[in-house]
Enzyme design. Structure first.
Site, mmCIF file in Angstrom:
data_model
loop_
_atom_site.group_PDB
_atom_site.id
_atom_site.type_symbol
_atom_site.label_atom_id
_atom_site.label_comp_id
_atom_site.label_asym_id
_atom_site.label_seq_id
_atom_site.Cartn_x
_atom_site.Cartn_y
_atom_site.Cartn_z
ATOM 1 N N GLY A 1 50.670 5.703 3.055
ATOM 2 C CA GLY A 1 49.637 5.286 3.720
ATOM 3 C C GLY A 1 49.465 3.699 3.543
ATOM 4 O O GLY A 1 49.035 3.642 2.444
ATOM 5 N N HIS A 2 49.703 2.990 4.416
ATOM 6 C CA HIS A 2 49.463 1.512 4.504
ATOM 7 C C HIS A 2 48.304 1.323 5.098
ATOM 8 O O HIS A 2 48.309 1.327 6.256
ATOM 9 C CB HIS A 2 50.764 1.063 4.921
ATOM 10 C CG HIS A 2 51.904 1.296 4.071
ATOM 11 N ND1 HIS A 2 53.239 1.031 4.269
ATOM 12 C CD2 HIS A 2 52.138 2.142 2.959
ATOM 13 C CE1 HIS A 2 54.035 1.365 3.650
ATOM 14 N NE2 HIS A 2 53.522 2.038 2.358
ATOM 15 N N LYS B 1 50.918 -2.927 -0.067
ATOM 16 C CA LYS B 1 52.086 -3.400 0.573
ATOM 17 C C LYS B 1 51.751 -3.539 2.169
ATOM 18 O O LYS B 1 52.397 -4.432 2.720
ATOM 19 C CB LYS B 1 53.211 -2.325 0.518
ATOM 20 C CG LYS B 1 53.782 -2.097 -0.728
ATOM 21 C CD LYS B 1 54.686 -1.030 -1.038
ATOM 22 C CE LYS B 1 54.093 0.357 -0.667
ATOM 23 N NZ LYS B 1 53.268 0.850 -1.554
ATOM 24 N N GLN C 1 55.841 3.765 -1.019
ATOM 25 C CA GLN C 1 55.680 4.086 -2.497
ATOM 26 C C GLN C 1 56.034 2.951 -3.280
ATOM 27 O O GLN C 1 55.556 1.657 -2.802
ATOM 28 C CB GLN C 1 56.738 5.206 -2.854
ATOM 29 C CG GLN C 1 56.290 6.454 -1.967
ATOM 30 C CD GLN C 1 56.713 6.554 -0.685
ATOM 31 O OE1 GLN C 1 58.001 6.595 -0.171
ATOM 32 N NE2 GLN C 1 55.846 7.075 0.337
ATOM 33 N N ASP D 1 50.622 2.132 -3.187
ATOM 34 C CA ASP D 1 49.213 1.809 -3.101
ATOM 35 C C ASP D 1 48.984 0.343 -3.796
ATOM 36 O O ASP D 1 47.789 -0.060 -4.109
ATOM 37 C CB ASP D 1 48.229 2.568 -3.609
ATOM 38 C CG ASP D 1 48.440 4.026 -2.859
ATOM 39 O OD1 ASP D 1 48.859 4.158 -1.763
ATOM 40 O OD2 ASP D 1 48.442 5.202 -3.498
ATOM 41 N N ARG E 1 42.808 11.840 -2.384
ATOM 42 C CA ARG E 1 42.716 12.154 -3.762
ATOM 43 C C ARG E 1 42.231 10.965 -4.734
ATOM 44 O O ARG E 1 42.761 9.899 -4.456
ATOM 45 C CB ARG E 1 43.947 12.674 -4.519
ATOM 46 C CG ARG E 1 44.469 14.014 -3.978
ATOM 47 C CD ARG E 1 45.733 14.531 -4.682
ATOM 48 N NE ARG E 1 46.892 13.694 -3.933
ATOM 49 C CZ ARG E 1 48.147 13.893 -4.684
ATOM 50 N NH1 ARG E 1 48.463 14.517 -5.195
ATOM 51 N NH2 ARG E 1 48.884 13.181 -3.738
ATOM 52 N N ARG F 1 73.535 18.084 3.158
ATOM 53 C CA ARG F 1 74.152 18.129 4.611
ATOM 54 C C ARG F 1 73.828 19.305 5.617
ATOM 55 O O ARG F 1 74.704 19.634 6.319
ATOM 56 C CB ARG F 1 75.632 17.997 4.394
ATOM 57 C CG ARG F 1 76.182 16.678 3.415
ATOM 58 C CD ARG F 1 77.524 16.782 2.912
ATOM 59 N NE ARG F 1 77.485 17.786 1.685
ATOM 60 C CZ ARG F 1 78.413 18.263 1.102
ATOM 61 N NH1 ARG F 1 79.378 17.463 1.007
ATOM 62 N NH2 ARG F 1 78.405 19.057 0.164
ATOM 63 N N SER G 1 45.866 -11.953 -3.277
ATOM 64 C CA SER G 1 45.041 -11.480 -2.294
ATOM 65 C C SER G 1 43.446 -10.999 -2.966
ATOM 66 O O SER G 1 43.534 -10.701 -4.174
ATOM 67 C CB SER G 1 45.634 -10.231 -1.760
ATOM 68 O OG SER G 1 44.790 -9.201 -1.146
HETATM 69 P P1 GDP Z 1 49.880 0.285 0.420
HETATM 70 O O1 GDP Z 1 50.298 1.795 0.337
HETATM 71 O O2 GDP Z 1 50.614 -0.391 -0.852
HETATM 72 O O3 GDP Z 1 49.898 -0.439 1.557
HETATM 73 O O4 GDP Z 1 48.238 0.209 -0.118
HETATM 74 P P2 GDP Z 1 47.167 1.093 0.343
HETATM 75 O O5 GDP Z 1 46.558 0.858 1.768
HETATM 76 O O6 GDP Z 1 47.407 2.706 0.294
HETATM 77 O O7 GDP Z 1 46.019 0.741 -0.477
HETATM 78 C C1 GDP Z 1 45.553 -0.570 -0.551
HETATM 79 C C2 GDP Z 1 43.952 -0.631 -0.395
HETATM 80 O O8 GDP Z 1 43.291 -1.943 -0.803
HETATM 81 C C3 GDP Z 1 43.609 -0.768 1.183
HETATM 82 O O9 GDP Z 1 42.388 -0.264 1.457
HETATM 83 C C4 GDP Z 1 43.647 -2.123 1.480
HETATM 84 O O10 GDP Z 1 42.869 -2.634 2.522
HETATM 85 C C5 GDP Z 1 42.925 -2.785 0.253
HETATM 86 N N1 GDP Z 1 43.259 -4.074 -0.283
HETATM 87 C C6 GDP Z 1 44.599 -4.592 -0.040
HETATM 88 N N2 GDP Z 1 44.573 -5.762 -0.748
HETATM 89 C C7 GDP Z 1 43.138 -6.027 -1.087
HETATM 90 C C8 GDP Z 1 42.481 -6.996 -2.160
HETATM 91 O O11 GDP Z 1 43.296 -7.980 -2.434
HETATM 92 N N3 GDP Z 1 41.246 -6.621 -2.311
HETATM 93 C C9 GDP Z 1 40.639 -5.547 -1.708
HETATM 94 N N4 GDP Z 1 39.270 -5.611 -2.206
HETATM 95 N N5 GDP Z 1 40.989 -4.729 -1.178
HETATM 96 C C10 GDP Z 1 42.557 -4.866 -0.895
HETATM 97 P P1 IMO Z 2 52.281 4.349 -0.457
HETATM 98 O O1 IMO Z 2 53.451 3.847 0.676
HETATM 99 C C1 IMO Z 2 51.088 6.563 -3.751
HETATM 100 C C2 IMO Z 2 53.435 10.225 -4.991
HETATM 101 C C3 IMO Z 2 52.476 11.452 -4.800
HETATM 102 C C4 IMO Z 2 53.290 12.221 -5.873
HETATM 103 C C5 IMO Z 2 54.744 11.887 -5.924
HETATM 104 C C6 IMO Z 2 55.718 12.654 -4.935
HETATM 105 O O2 IMO Z 2 51.092 4.530 0.341
HETATM 106 O O3 IMO Z 2 52.368 3.322 -1.539
HETATM 107 P P2 IMO Z 2 55.980 13.223 -2.399
HETATM 108 O O4 IMO Z 2 54.898 13.646 -1.522
HETATM 109 O O5 IMO Z 2 56.368 11.763 -1.863
HETATM 110 O O6 IMO Z 2 56.919 14.115 -2.661
HETATM 111 O O7 IMO Z 2 54.949 13.160 -3.898
HETATM 112 O O8 IMO Z 2 54.757 10.444 -5.130
HETATM 113 N N1 IMO Z 2 53.311 9.269 -3.695
HETATM 114 C C7 IMO Z 2 52.552 8.305 -3.446
HETATM 115 N N2 IMO Z 2 51.523 7.790 -4.393
HETATM 116 N N3 IMO Z 2 51.440 5.997 -2.703
HETATM 117 C C8 IMO Z 2 52.133 6.579 -1.880
HETATM 118 O O9 IMO Z 2 52.866 5.938 -0.728
HETATM 119 C C9 IMO Z 2 52.772 7.521 -2.226
HETATM 120 N N4 IMO Z 2 53.875 8.445 -1.923
HETATM 121 C C10 IMO Z 2 54.060 9.441 -2.557
HETATM 122 O O10 IMO Z 2 51.328 11.412 -4.945
HETATM 123 O O11 IMO Z 2 52.921 11.927 -7.061
HETATM 124 MG MG MG Z 3 49.229 3.503 0.274
#
Ligand code: GDP
Ligand code: IMO
Ligand code: MG
Length: 432
Positions: free
Chosen positions: A40-41, A16, A225, A13, A308, A144, A418
């Site tokens: 979740g991106h 990315k 992740q 999170d 969460r 496997r 950013s």
């Molecule tokens: P990822 O899993 O690494 O792709 O990240 P997520 O999408 O789960 O979480 C990042 C959150 O921060 C998303 O809601 C983005 O839209 C937001 N975001 C990303 N860069 C910035 C930033 O520079 N500032 C703010 N305020 N939000 C950002």
């Molecule tokens: P993105 O790509 C944040 C965490 C889960 C848990 C651990 C194992 O959005 O950054 P799993 O379901 O993979 O077996 O859970 O990894 N986890 C993440 N935390 N961002 C994610 O993906 C995650 N994918 C898994 O919360 O602690």
């Molecule tokens: Mg995410």
């Protein structure tokens, strides 16, 4: 050498999706190499916000081809929903633009049920998984006995295989975990229907990437992740079951060493974690609420996949240095700097202390961080809104100093910053 890699340096999170979207304007192919729909991106384009779990974030750019590599695990219902969602938002998805590796493994409802049952059985030792069946799917792969996308090509054999798979999983579910058995026929029918749609997307993506790289096209590898959730190099056992780090790109996509160019680490300006496990710089109380937000902003720290609340803390420089080493990072993109605006002071962890001794690097990896006490450096914060900043000089001096310090501690340059979720909310830091 046109393979650029985007990885998260923390526990996921980091932003990315947002960074991949930014870099994708120049990419020919964007390829996911690990994980599944536990990811979740989020990508924000004008008024539209896309929450992607499987399909690479680069797909929003009309010129880009999306690839799901062999290292990914695929839950077909999520993939089909995501294809529909993108189409409904005027993003074209067809078997020319989206390619799925024949060797990617399937996640089934049995894997999801096992994930939940295993978590429940862990009691107080729970990992806090996303419940998406990730661990059991990768377990089957390593044992496997997993089911690969290519098996979808033979309808009759696939249907039979799905029935056998669910019947076998039912034995574990009922006898060991005392959970309910699943309906093998219903699942086999559903997956056979999904196969009839997905079949056209299946190809040897390793060969596709090889040809693109040979032509000199730019391939962007999108990590899911983060470094500290890596199965080998993360805070084991509180990790995911794949290899989100840059070395995972090679087996996860089936590409060789010679093509890697930039390895871009995405670092949030503070630290977050969702799920259980060690977190030395975690904060609670008022500061935590301030960093997490209330949920009023779309970017507040609540999980994209599970909703969460994320645990929050100060940026951990020791773990950042570790991420630089494990990934061989060439540069950093710092995200969410805008969230720190208005804090009177900002802390950054520069070392860990144990028994009076300080360590700036981890003595024995990150698995057991519990005995360490973080050593902080305090830096003055800045007032005012920085979300409109577009150049280095638009940033207040205190923000510039914070970024320069991140660069000094990590040993790699911060090339972009950013300051908001929108495409244009980015500062070219000229590798501060
Ligand atoms: P990822 O899993 O690494 O792709 O990240 P997520 O999408 O789960 O979480 C990042 C959150 O921060 C998303 O809601 C983005 O839209 C937001 N975001 C990303 N860069 C910035 C930033 O520079 N500032 C703010 N305020 N939000 C950002
Ligand atoms: P993105 O790509 C944040 C965490 C889960 C848990 C651990 C194992 O959005 O950054 P799993 O379901 O993979 O077996 O859970 O990894 N986890 C993440 N935390 N961002 C994610 O993906 C995650 N994918 C898994 O919360 O602690
Ligand atoms: Mg995410």
């Amino acid at each position: 050498m046109p393979l650029d890699i985007v990885v998260g340096t923390q526990w996921g999170d980091e932003g990315k999706g947002r960074v991949v979207d930014l870099l994708s304007s120049r990419a020919d192919i964007v390829a996911r190499y690990n994980g599944g729909d536990n990811a979740g991106h989020t990508v924000t384009v004008g008024k539209q916000t896309f929450k992607l779990h499987l399909i690479p974030s680069g797909i929003i750019h009309p010129r880009t081809t999306g690839v799901l590599g062999n290292g990914v695990v695929i839950y077909p219902p999520t993939l089909l929903t995501e294809i529909d969602m993108l189409r409904n938002n005027q993003v074209e998805i067809n078997p020319q633009r989206l390619r799925i590796s024949h060797a990617a493994h399937l996640i089934t409802p049995a894997h999801r049920a096992l994930d939940r049952a295993q978590e429940a059985a862990r009691g107080r030792e729970q990992i806090g998984t996303t419940g998406r069946g990730i661990g059991p799917a990768y377990t089957d792969k390593a044992a496997r006995r997993g089911i690969r996308m290519e098996e979808m090509l033979d309808e009759t054999a696939f249907h039979r295989r799905m029935i056998e798979h669910v019947e076998e999983a039912n034995q574990f579910l009922t006898a060991i975990y005392h959970a309910e058995a699943l309906d093998p026929l219903q699942i086999a029918d559903e997956y056979t229907r999904a196969a009839s749609v997905l079949r056209e997307y299946i190809t040897d993506t390793s060969a596709l990437l090889w040809e693109a790289l040979q032509r000199g096209q730019l391939v962007l590898a999108e990590g899911a992740q983060g470094t500290l959730l890596d199965l080998d190099h993360g805070t084991y056992p509180f990790v995911t079951s794949s290899s989100p780090t840059a070395p995972g790109v090679l087996p996860g996509l089936g590409v060789g060493f010679g093509y890697v160019n930039r390895v871009i680490g995405v670092t949030k300006a503070f630290q977050t974690r969702v799920g259980a496990g060690p977190f030395p710089t975690e904060v609670f109380g008022e500061t935590a609420t301030r960093l997490r937000g209330t949920g009023a902003n779309p970017w507040d720290e609540f999980g994209t996949t599970t909703g969460r609340p994320r645990r929050v803390g100060w940026l951990d420089g020791v773990l950042l240095r570790y991420a630089v080493r494990i990934n061989g990072l060439t540069e950093l993109v710092v995200t969410k700097l805008d969230v720190l605006s208005g804090l009177p002071e900002i802390r950054i962890c520069t070392a860990y202390r144990i028994n009076g001794q300080e360590y700036t690097d981890l003595p024995l990896g990150p698995a057991d961080l519990s005995p360490f006490e973080p050593v902080y450096e305090e830096m003055p914060g800045w007032g005012g809104d920085i979300s409109g900043a577009r150049t280095w000089n638009d940033l207040p001096e205190e923000a510039q100093n914070y970024l320069t310090r991140i660069s000094q501690i990590s040993g790699v340059p911060v090339c972009q910053v950013s300051v908001g979720p929108e495409r244009e909310q980015v500062v070219d830091a000229q590798c501060a």
